[in-house]
Design a protein around this motif. Structure first.
Motif: not given
Length: 514
Positions: A386-411
């Motif tokens: 509901x906060x104006x900044x929430x959509x972008x904040x969620x998108x950025x944190x989800x991107x980092x989490x997904x990046x880490x999951x994929x990096x871990x798998x590749x390593x």
């Protein structure tokens, strides 16, 4: 004769030699300033002198020279250095969170709050934070524990994280990073002049700064081995063995655990944590829980549980008696604001007299950096739906989490596909810690060059492939094993290039020494 007296005698001989030399060479006369420097060197604490030389520092100097050579156009097999020895996401190329940067910008330059250049919730948050500062400025001192409103919001964050187990603001201290908090708690626990000396049970392998801090205060680190073959699991029988090994050497007063692990990436189960809590209760040890990577858990069967939560859910008498210090930081996890220096410690079940001593210690630092305190506030209370900044904040944190999951798998895929290399699954944290099975010829060559075998490997990796990792010996793993540590919190394209270079280098290295 004491070491100090021996040191003094050697300097007297040197002084007489210098004095004789000045009869014919007056320009070499020792100045009073120089004499003061020599005297200061004599007064350095023996505990500080016992801190080991970091092999990483030698590699860091060489990395700096390589970067300079690249800038000067020196031809190398690579165009740029990949530095993954640090646990610093922003240095590695991870984009800072927009909401955090915007709020901090508004706090440092309040005129932005009066403009329409920032989202409304960002401006409101900046106004709220500045109201807690004397004079409305980030340049003012704060209370010893931190800005009261921020400390209160951290206590609310802990209560929510721990399923409702209460957290009290008077038990929380904000500091310039979690290691700073650890040092202050250790200052209370460790008596550098005691006989026998104070001991602290520490994991092996262990985050090197923690071990160095303990040694610098005069403590004896008593290692307990994590089981690499079981994903770096903490086994309570190893704790009993470590305690037994300390007899006649030191008097252990505390157990230090890192969860999620650094450098191992292991995430403890509830059952394991319960065993640890029963152990420290039985042996009357203080529990030091380093939980700075609690936001970074991505193993499919893994879940972060704080030691505070597990302890409270075990109920009396344990929940009323086990002494615990839990550490967290804004430097780690998705926020990654290492340079802002903001961490906190929550203290549980401490005697009021001990709490007074801790208050005195934190008071000597005046206060933690204000921007670091703000970062902790944003960690404790990020944008909500509901906060104006929430959509972008969620998108950025989800991107980092997904990046880490994929990096871990590749390593895991790439490293375990190379001969002489194996890596346990990384369940959390920011690092991979592969094990090297080096050929005897490589170990012999390292010894001939006066290097630890894993330092030799990491040096060649830096020189020939332009990849800067930390040698495993810095983390004091089990004797006879070799490792290296590298940060996985980097963009996926950086990780792919790192793995490409590592694969090519390692294949050739093994051929050269087989």
């Amino acid at each position: 004769m004491s070491p100090r007296v021996e040191s003094s005698g050697g300097n007297e001989k040197q002084n007489r030699k210098c004095s004789a030399s000045t009869k014919s060479h007056s320009s070499t006369r020792q100045s009073p300033v120089g004499e003061k420097k020599m005297s200061a060197m004599q007064e350095i604490s023996p505990h500080v002198r016992n801190m080991k030389q970091l092999q990483y520092a030698v590699l860091a100097k060489r990395a700096s020279r390589i970067k300079e050579e690249l800038r000067q156009g020196v031809r190398k097999p690579f165009k740029e250095l990949i530095e993954v020895c640090w646990g610093d996401p922003h240095r590695g190329g991870v984009k800072p969170l927009t909401f955090v940067q915007q709020v901090l910008a508004g706090c440092v330059y309040p005129q932005l709050v009066d403009s329409d250049k920032l989202p409304v919730d960002v401006r409101q948050r900046a106004e709220l934070l500045l109201k807690g500062c004397a004079g409305g400025s980030v340049g003012s001192y704060t209370a010893t524990r931190g800005i009261p409103e921020i400390v209160h919001r951290i206590s609310e964050f802990i209560t929510s994280r721990d399923g409702g187990a209460p957290s009290h603001p008077e038990n929380i201290y904000i500091s310039p990073g979690s290691q700073w908090s650890l040092m202050n708690v250790l200052n209370v626990l460790v008596d550098g002049e005691a006989s026998p000396r104070t001991g602290v049970l520490t994991p092996r392998p262990c985050y090197l700064s923690s071990n160095l801090s303990m040694v610098g205060l005069g403590a004896v680190t008593v290692p307990y081995d994590l089981c690499e073959e079981r994903g770096w699991e903490l086994r309570v029988e190893e704790l009993h063995g470590a305690l037994e090994s300390a007899k006649g050497v030191c008097r252990p007063v505390a157990l230090y655990v890192i969860n999620p692990g650094n450098p191992t990436g292991h995430v403890q189960s509830r059952e394991s944590m319960q065993e640890v809590i029963r152990f420290v209760s039985e042996k009357r040890l203080f529990l030091l829980a380093d939980e700075v990577y609690q936001d970074c858990v991505y193993g499919e069967q893994s879940e972060f549980l704080s030691y505070k939560r597990v302890l409270m859910e075990m109920g009396p008498p344990l929940s009323d008696t086990v002494e615990l210090a839990s550490f967290h930081s804004a430097s780690k996890g998705f926020m990654g604001e290492c340079g802002l220096r903001g961490g906190y410690v929550e203290l549980v079940n401490l005697d009021p007299a001990v709490m007074k001593c801790i208050y005195k210690l934190f008071s000597t630092d005046s206060c933690a950096p204000v921007l670091g305190q703000f970062a902790l506030d944003l960690l404790a209370k990020p944008p909500q739906p509901g906060d104006p900044s929430y959509p972008l904040y969620r998108e950025e944190t989800q991107h980092i989490r997904s990046m880490l999951v994929r990096n871990v798998k590749r390593v895991f895929e790439v490293v375990n596909g190379l001969p002489g290399l194996c890596c346990q699954p990384v369940e959390g944290g920011a690092f991979a810690f592969p094990r090297l099975h080096l050929p005897p010829e490589a170990i012999q060559r390292a010894e001939e060059m006066g290097m630890q075998p894993d330092v030799f490997y990491c040096t060649r990796l830096l020189e020939e492939a332009g990849v800067f990792v930390s040698p495993g010996c810095e983390y004091e793993p089990k004797k006879g094993t070799y490792h290296f540590r590298f940060c996985i919190m980097v963009p996926e394209e950086v990780m792919e290039e790192l793995l490409r270079r590592l694969s090519s280098f390692h294949t050739q290295f093994m051929k050269d020494f087989s």
